[in-house]
Design an enzyme around this catalytic site. Structure first.
Site, PDB file in Angstrom:
ATOM      1  N   ASP A  27      42.939  40.993  41.958  1.00  0.00           N
ATOM      2  CA  ASP A  27      41.491  41.977  42.355  1.00  0.00           C
ATOM      3  C   ASP A  27      40.231  42.546  40.974  1.00  0.00           C
ATOM      4  O   ASP A  27      40.134  43.216  40.875  1.00  0.00           O
ATOM      5  CB  ASP A  27      42.285  43.457  41.731  1.00  0.00           C
ATOM      6  CG  ASP A  27      43.042  43.570  42.805  1.00  0.00           C
ATOM      7  OD1 ASP A  27      44.108  42.842  44.101  1.00  0.00           O
ATOM      8  OD2 ASP A  27      44.072  44.497  42.640  1.00  0.00           O
ATOM      9  N   LYS A  53      43.817  44.289  50.444  1.00  0.00           N
ATOM     10  CA  LYS A  53      44.936  45.103  50.247  1.00  0.00           C
ATOM     11  C   LYS A  53      44.752  46.714  49.778  1.00  0.00           C
ATOM     12  O   LYS A  53      43.970  47.039  49.606  1.00  0.00           O
ATOM     13  CB  LYS A  53      45.455  44.497  49.433  1.00  0.00           C
ATOM     14  CG  LYS A  53      45.803  44.326  47.544  1.00  0.00           C
ATOM     15  CD  LYS A  53      46.615  44.125  47.433  1.00  0.00           C
ATOM     16  CE  LYS A  53      45.749  43.562  45.288  1.00  0.00           C
ATOM     17  NZ  LYS A  53      46.066  45.119  44.705  1.00  0.00           N
ATOM     18  N   CYS A 111      48.198  46.668  39.555  1.00  0.00           N
ATOM     19  CA  CYS A 111      48.758  45.991  40.227  1.00  0.00           C
ATOM     20  C   CYS A 111      48.992  44.919  40.104  1.00  0.00           C
ATOM     21  O   CYS A 111      49.589  43.769  40.283  1.00  0.00           O
ATOM     22  CB  CYS A 111      47.057  45.214  40.512  1.00  0.00           C
ATOM     23  SG  CYS A 111      46.356  46.823  41.454  1.00  0.00           S
TER      24      CYS A 111
END
Length: 204
Positions: A25, A86, A119
């Site tokens: 990310d 996602k 995450c």
């Protein structure tokens, strides 16, 4: 052989042919809010370049890219094996899990990105639960606050995750100075990794 593999995993030994790399990310919309973001990107690129040289599978995820944008353009991810959008915090979404199952010889995961306490941490815990050896690159991983970042590292270490730096991992992947790609890897690490101020936190 099985005994040897168990021991290798127990001490966190790195074998490039059994390793995959996870980039979590690192998207442009996070740029203003993540601590030490330019340094994290620079150190992440060291890892990405090394993966490319060593032909290590690369998994890239992007958290809700429709709203948060794509992976930062400075990062070379053209060689990635899978690039997955996602909404779940963990990178271990169905497409990634299926990819890993197809690559059942890759039992070591090198993980970096943002945010450390969300995450990255949830990815690491999921992977450990699935039986993977997980190594988090601390100088290529950050959060919006240093408190969250540091305690995420501690939490992951408690769960059996190995914490290391970009240079240490690159040299571990090479294994020896007679590796065919060592000179190219040496060019990557000749410039010192960007400082992400981790030495300000002696508890690590």
């Amino acid at each position: 052989k099985q005994w040897y593999q168990r021991r290798v995993r127990a001490v966190g030994r790195i074998i490039a042919s059994r390793t995959a790399m996870f980039c979590c990310d690192l998207q442009d919309k996070f740029r203003p809010s993540i601590r030490h973001f330019p340094a994290v990107l620079s150190n992440a690129n060291r890892m990405l370049q090394s993966a490319k040289l060593l032909d290590i599978p690369l998994v890239v995820t992007e958290q809700y890219p429709k709203g948060l944008g794509a992976t930062c353009s400075e990062l070379d991810i053209e060689h990635c094996s899978i690039r997955c959008p996602k909404t779940k915090f963990s990178m271990v979404v169905p497409d990634v899990k299926s990819y890993l199952e197809a690559k059942d010889d890759r039992k070591t995961i090198v993980l970096f990105g943002i945010e450390a306490h969300v995450c990255v941490q949830q990815t690491a815990l999921d992977l450990v639960s699935l039986g993977y050896d997980v190594h988090v690159i601390v100088d290529a991983t950050s959060s919006r606050t240093d408190t969250d970042r540091v305690f995420a590292f501690q939490r992951m270490r408690q769960a059996g995750v190995f914490l290391t730096t970009s240079e240490s991992m690159i040299l571990s992947l090479a294994g020896a100075s007679d590796h065919p790609q060592f000179r190219q890897l040496q060019k990557i690490i000749m410039t010192e990794a960007e400082d992400t101020k981790l030495l300000s936190f002696p508890t690590l």
